[in-house]
Design a protein around this motif. Structure first.
Motif, PDB file in Angstrom:
ATOM      1  N   ILE A   1       0.986   9.706  10.095  1.00 48.68           N
ATOM      2  CA  ILE A   1       0.891   9.432   8.664  1.00 48.68           C
ATOM      3  C   ILE A   1      -0.050  10.430   7.989  1.00 48.68           C
ATOM      4  O   ILE A   1       0.251  10.954   6.915  1.00 48.68           O
ATOM      5  N   TYR A   2      -1.168  10.724   8.655  1.00 48.57           N
ATOM      6  CA  TYR A   2      -2.141  11.652   8.080  1.00 48.57           C
ATOM      7  C   TYR A   2      -1.566  13.064   7.986  1.00 48.57           C
ATOM      8  O   TYR A   2      -1.863  13.800   7.042  1.00 48.57           O
ATOM      9  N   SER A   3      -0.742  13.437   8.954  1.00 49.74           N
ATOM     10  CA  SER A   3      -0.137  14.776   8.934  1.00 49.74           C
ATOM     11  C   SER A   3       0.851  14.931   7.783  1.00 49.74           C
ATOM     12  O   SER A   3       1.179  16.053   7.378  1.00 49.74           O
ATOM     13  N   ARG A   4       1.336  13.809   7.237  1.00 51.68           N
ATOM     14  CA  ARG A   4       2.263  13.828   6.097  1.00 51.68           C
ATOM     15  C   ARG A   4       1.649  13.094   4.907  1.00 51.68           C
ATOM     16  O   ARG A   4       2.376  12.495   4.108  1.00 51.68           O
ATOM     17  N   LYS A   5       0.331  13.149   4.807  1.00 54.98           N
ATOM     18  CA  LYS A   5      -0.362  12.342   3.798  1.00 54.98           C
ATOM     19  C   LYS A   5       0.026  12.710   2.368  1.00 54.98           C
ATOM     20  O   LYS A   5       0.004  11.842   1.484  1.00 54.98           O
ATOM     21  N   GLU A   6       0.382  13.978   2.119  1.00 54.33           N
ATOM     22  CA  GLU A   6       0.775  14.366   0.768  1.00 54.33           C
ATOM     23  C   GLU A   6       2.029  13.600   0.345  1.00 54.33           C
ATOM     24  O   GLU A   6       2.096  13.072  -0.769  1.00 54.33           O
ATOM     25  N   GLU A   7       3.010  13.538   1.251  1.00 54.90           N
ATOM     26  CA  GLU A   7       4.246  12.816   0.944  1.00 54.90           C
ATOM     27  C   GLU A   7       3.993  11.327   0.774  1.00 54.90           C
ATOM     28  O   GLU A   7       4.479  10.698  -0.173  1.00 54.90           O
ATOM     29  N   TYR A   8       3.214  10.752   1.707  1.00 56.00           N
ATOM     30  CA  TYR A   8       2.920   9.325   1.610  1.00 56.00           C
ATOM     31  C   TYR A   8       2.153   9.003   0.331  1.00 56.00           C
ATOM     32  O   TYR A   8       2.408   7.978  -0.320  1.00 56.00           O
ATOM     33  N   THR A   9       1.213   9.855  -0.036  1.00 52.94           N
ATOM     34  CA  THR A   9       0.418   9.622  -1.245  1.00 52.94           C
ATOM     35  C   THR A   9       1.311   9.606  -2.476  1.00 52.94           C
ATOM     36  O   THR A   9       1.199   8.710  -3.333  1.00 52.94           O
ATOM     37  N   VAL A  10       2.206  10.577  -2.574  1.00 52.91           N
ATOM     38  CA  VAL A  10       3.121  10.637  -3.719  1.00 52.91           C
ATOM     39  C   VAL A  10       3.997   9.391  -3.765  1.00 52.91           C
ATOM     40  O   VAL A  10       4.142   8.750  -4.818  1.00 52.91           O
ATOM     41  N   LEU A  11       4.576   9.021  -2.634  1.00 50.08           N
ATOM     42  CA  LEU A  11       5.479   7.872  -2.591  1.00 50.08           C
ATOM     43  C   LEU A  11       4.749   6.570  -2.905  1.00 50.08           C
ATOM     44  O   LEU A  11       5.291   5.690  -3.584  1.00 50.08           O
ATOM     45  N   PHE A  12       3.504   6.442  -2.421  1.00 45.41           N
ATOM     46  CA  PHE A  12       2.761   5.202  -2.642  1.00 45.41           C
ATOM     47  C   PHE A  12       2.224   5.082  -4.068  1.00 45.41           C
ATOM     48  O   PHE A  12       1.806   3.999  -4.481  1.00 45.41           O
ATOM     49  N   ARG A  13       2.242   6.179  -4.806  1.00 45.63           N
ATOM     50  CA  ARG A  13       1.805   6.130  -6.208  1.00 45.63           C
ATOM     51  C   ARG A  13       2.985   6.130  -7.165  1.00 45.63           C
ATOM     52  O   ARG A  13       2.801   6.175  -8.383  1.00 45.63           O
TER      53      ARG A  13
END
Length: 198
Positions: free
Chosen positions: A103-115
Protein backbone atom coordinates in the motif's frame (compact mmCIF):
# COMPACT_ATOMS: atom_id res chain seq x y z
CA UNK A 1 5.28 -10.98 -36.77
CA UNK A 2 6.19 -11.60 -33.13
CA UNK A 3 8.26 -8.40 -33.03
CA UNK A 4 5.32 -6.43 -34.42
CA UNK A 5 3.02 -7.88 -31.76
CA UNK A 6 5.53 -6.94 -29.06
CA UNK A 7 5.63 -3.36 -30.35
CA UNK A 8 1.83 -3.25 -30.43
CA UNK A 9 1.62 -4.60 -26.90
CA UNK A 10 4.08 -1.98 -25.70
CA UNK A 11 2.11 0.79 -27.40
CA UNK A 12 -1.09 -0.47 -25.77
CA UNK A 13 0.54 -0.60 -22.34
CA UNK A 14 2.04 2.85 -22.83
CA UNK A 15 -1.23 4.45 -23.90
CA UNK A 16 -3.23 2.77 -21.13
CA UNK A 17 -0.67 3.84 -18.53
CA UNK A 18 -0.82 7.43 -19.77
CA UNK A 19 -4.62 7.42 -19.56
CA UNK A 20 -4.55 6.02 -16.01
CA UNK A 21 -1.98 8.58 -14.90
CA UNK A 22 -4.04 11.37 -16.45
CA UNK A 23 -7.18 10.17 -14.70
CA UNK A 24 -5.44 10.04 -11.30
CA UNK A 25 -3.93 13.50 -11.86
CA UNK A 26 -7.36 14.92 -12.63
CA UNK A 27 -8.90 13.10 -9.65
CA UNK A 28 -6.35 14.79 -7.39
CA UNK A 29 -7.73 18.14 -8.54
CA UNK A 30 -11.47 17.55 -8.94
CA UNK A 31 -14.24 15.00 -8.42
CA UNK A 32 -14.35 11.92 -10.63
CA UNK A 33 -17.95 12.68 -11.57
CA UNK A 34 -16.92 16.04 -13.07
CA UNK A 35 -14.05 14.68 -15.18
CA UNK A 36 -14.66 14.32 -18.90
CA UNK A 37 -13.07 11.89 -21.32
CA UNK A 38 -11.85 14.89 -23.33
CA UNK A 39 -9.89 16.13 -20.29
CA UNK A 40 -8.36 12.70 -19.77
CA UNK A 41 -7.15 12.27 -23.35
CA UNK A 42 -5.86 15.84 -23.62
CA UNK A 43 -3.80 15.47 -20.46
CA UNK A 44 -2.54 12.04 -21.59
CA UNK A 45 -1.69 13.53 -25.03
CA UNK A 46 -3.83 11.00 -26.90
CA UNK A 47 -7.08 11.27 -28.82
CA UNK A 48 -10.58 10.03 -28.03
CA UNK A 49 -10.18 7.20 -30.52
CA UNK A 50 -7.31 5.78 -28.48
CA UNK A 51 -9.43 5.99 -25.34
CA UNK A 52 -12.38 4.16 -26.91
CA UNK A 53 -10.06 1.48 -28.28
CA UNK A 54 -9.38 0.45 -24.68
CA UNK A 55 -12.41 1.60 -22.68
CA UNK A 56 -16.11 2.18 -23.25
CA UNK A 57 -16.34 4.90 -20.63
CA UNK A 58 -14.31 6.60 -17.92
CA UNK A 59 -15.77 4.26 -15.27
CA UNK A 60 -14.06 1.33 -17.02
CA UNK A 61 -10.74 3.17 -16.82
CA UNK A 62 -11.21 3.83 -13.10
CA UNK A 63 -12.21 0.22 -12.54
CA UNK A 64 -8.99 -0.98 -14.17
CA UNK A 65 -6.95 1.34 -11.93
CA UNK A 66 -8.68 -0.07 -8.85
CA UNK A 67 -8.47 -3.68 -10.04
CA UNK A 68 -4.70 -3.44 -10.53
CA UNK A 69 -4.31 -2.18 -6.97
CA UNK A 70 -6.60 -4.93 -5.67
CA UNK A 71 -4.57 -7.63 -7.45
CA UNK A 72 -1.40 -6.34 -5.79
CA UNK A 73 -3.22 -6.06 -2.46
CA UNK A 74 -4.31 -9.72 -2.64
CA UNK A 75 -0.80 -10.88 -3.59
CA UNK A 76 0.65 -8.96 -0.64
CA UNK A 77 -1.98 -10.36 1.72
CA UNK A 78 -1.23 -13.92 0.61
CA UNK A 79 2.54 -13.53 0.87
CA UNK A 80 2.94 -15.02 4.40
CA UNK A 81 1.17 -18.28 3.50
CA UNK A 82 1.33 -18.50 -0.29
CA UNK A 83 3.94 -21.29 -0.37
CA UNK A 84 2.98 -23.39 2.65
CA UNK A 85 0.38 -26.08 3.17
CA UNK A 86 -0.11 -25.43 6.89
CA UNK A 87 -0.04 -21.82 8.05
CA UNK A 88 0.92 -21.27 11.70
CA UNK A 89 -0.83 -17.99 12.48
CA UNK A 90 0.79 -17.73 15.93
CA UNK A 91 4.23 -17.83 14.28
CA UNK A 92 3.49 -14.96 11.90
CA UNK A 93 6.31 -12.40 12.01
CA UNK A 94 6.24 -8.69 11.23
CA UNK A 95 8.73 -9.14 8.37
CA UNK A 96 6.45 -11.61 6.61
CA UNK A 97 3.56 -9.10 6.48
CA UNK A 98 3.93 -7.22 3.18
CA UNK A 99 0.44 -5.73 3.00
CA UNK A 100 1.49 -2.34 4.35
CA UNK A 101 4.58 -2.22 2.14
CA UNK A 102 2.44 -2.75 -0.95
CA UNK A 103 0.00 0.00 0.00
CA UNK A 104 2.82 2.39 0.88
CA UNK A 105 4.56 1.71 -2.44
CA UNK A 106 1.37 2.90 -4.19
CA UNK A 107 0.45 5.55 -1.64
CA UNK A 108 -0.04 8.28 -4.27
CA UNK A 109 -2.77 6.25 -5.97
CA UNK A 110 -4.39 5.23 -2.69
CA UNK A 111 -4.31 8.82 -1.42
CA UNK A 112 -6.04 10.13 -4.55
CA UNK A 113 -8.68 7.39 -4.48
CA UNK A 114 -9.36 7.81 -0.75
CA UNK A 115 -9.90 11.55 -1.19
CA UNK A 116 -12.16 11.16 -4.20
CA UNK A 117 -15.89 10.70 -4.63
CA UNK A 118 -15.08 7.13 -5.75
CA UNK A 119 -14.09 6.23 -2.16
CA UNK A 120 -17.14 4.06 -1.34
CA UNK A 121 -16.47 1.87 -4.39
CA UNK A 122 -12.76 1.63 -3.57
CA UNK A 123 -13.39 0.61 0.03
CA UNK A 124 -16.05 -1.91 -0.97
CA UNK A 125 -13.76 -3.60 -3.49
CA UNK A 126 -10.82 -3.73 -1.08
CA UNK A 127 -12.98 -5.07 1.73
CA UNK A 128 -14.77 -7.67 -0.39
CA UNK A 129 -11.51 -8.90 -1.91
CA UNK A 130 -9.92 -9.53 1.49
CA UNK A 131 -13.15 -11.09 2.78
CA UNK A 132 -13.26 -13.43 -0.21
CA UNK A 133 -9.67 -14.66 0.11
CA UNK A 134 -10.03 -15.10 3.87
CA UNK A 135 -12.94 -17.38 3.11
CA UNK A 136 -11.36 -19.19 0.16
CA UNK A 137 -7.73 -19.51 1.24
CA UNK A 138 -7.74 -20.32 4.95
CA UNK A 139 -9.56 -22.99 6.91
CA UNK A 140 -9.37 -22.92 10.70
CA UNK A 141 -10.35 -25.21 13.56
CA UNK A 142 -13.08 -22.91 14.84
CA UNK A 143 -14.15 -24.76 17.97
CA UNK A 144 -17.12 -22.94 19.49
CA UNK A 145 -16.66 -19.83 17.35
CA UNK A 146 -19.12 -19.17 14.53
CA UNK A 147 -17.02 -19.03 11.29
CA UNK A 148 -19.28 -16.39 9.72
CA UNK A 149 -18.95 -14.07 12.72
CA UNK A 150 -15.20 -14.63 13.02
CA UNK A 151 -14.72 -13.81 9.35
CA UNK A 152 -16.78 -10.62 9.72
CA UNK A 153 -14.79 -9.59 12.79
CA UNK A 154 -11.39 -10.36 11.24
CA UNK A 155 -12.11 -8.58 7.96
CA UNK A 156 -13.54 -5.47 9.58
CA UNK A 157 -10.68 -5.30 12.08
CA UNK A 158 -7.91 -5.65 9.49
CA UNK A 159 -9.43 -3.38 6.87
CA UNK A 160 -10.45 -0.85 9.51
CA UNK A 161 -6.79 -0.63 10.49
CA UNK A 162 -5.71 -0.29 6.86
CA UNK A 163 -8.33 2.37 6.08
CA UNK A 164 -7.41 4.32 9.22
CA UNK A 165 -3.74 4.28 8.18
CA UNK A 166 -4.45 5.49 4.64
CA UNK A 167 -6.94 8.15 5.72
CA UNK A 168 -4.47 9.37 8.34
CA UNK A 169 -1.96 10.17 5.60
CA UNK A 170 0.38 7.24 6.31
CA UNK A 171 1.35 8.65 9.71
CA UNK A 172 3.42 5.55 10.50
CA UNK A 173 5.99 3.74 8.38
CA UNK A 174 5.15 0.22 7.07
CA UNK A 175 7.57 -1.61 9.45
CA UNK A 176 5.84 0.02 12.42
CA UNK A 177 2.40 -0.98 11.09
CA UNK A 178 3.63 -4.54 10.54
CA UNK A 179 4.88 -4.81 14.13
CA UNK A 180 1.72 -3.25 15.50
CA UNK A 181 -0.48 -5.68 13.57
CA UNK A 182 1.41 -8.66 15.01
CA UNK A 183 1.20 -7.14 18.51
CA UNK A 184 -2.55 -6.59 18.10
CA UNK A 185 -3.08 -10.17 16.90
CA UNK A 186 -1.32 -11.50 20.02
CA UNK A 187 -2.87 -9.02 22.46
CA UNK A 188 -5.09 -10.77 25.00
CA UNK A 189 -5.84 -8.40 27.91
CA UNK A 190 -7.24 -9.99 31.07
CA UNK A 191 -8.16 -6.82 32.91
CA UNK A 192 -8.82 -3.16 32.12
CA UNK A 193 -8.93 -0.19 34.47
CA UNK A 194 -12.23 1.66 34.28
CA UNK A 195 -12.79 5.41 34.42
CA UNK A 196 -16.39 5.17 35.51
CA UNK A 197 -17.20 7.67 38.25
CA UNK A 198 -18.56 6.05 41.41
Amino acid sequence: MELANTRTDRRVLRSKLALKQALLKLMSEKSFSSISITEIVELANYNRGTFYTHYEQKEALLEEVINELIEELIAAFREPYDHVELFHVNELTANSVTLFEHIYSRKEEYTVLFRSDALPMVKDQMFNSVKRILNEDLEYAYGEINPELLQAYSTHALMGLVFHWIEGGFKYEPPYMQKQLIAILHWRPKTAKTHVKK
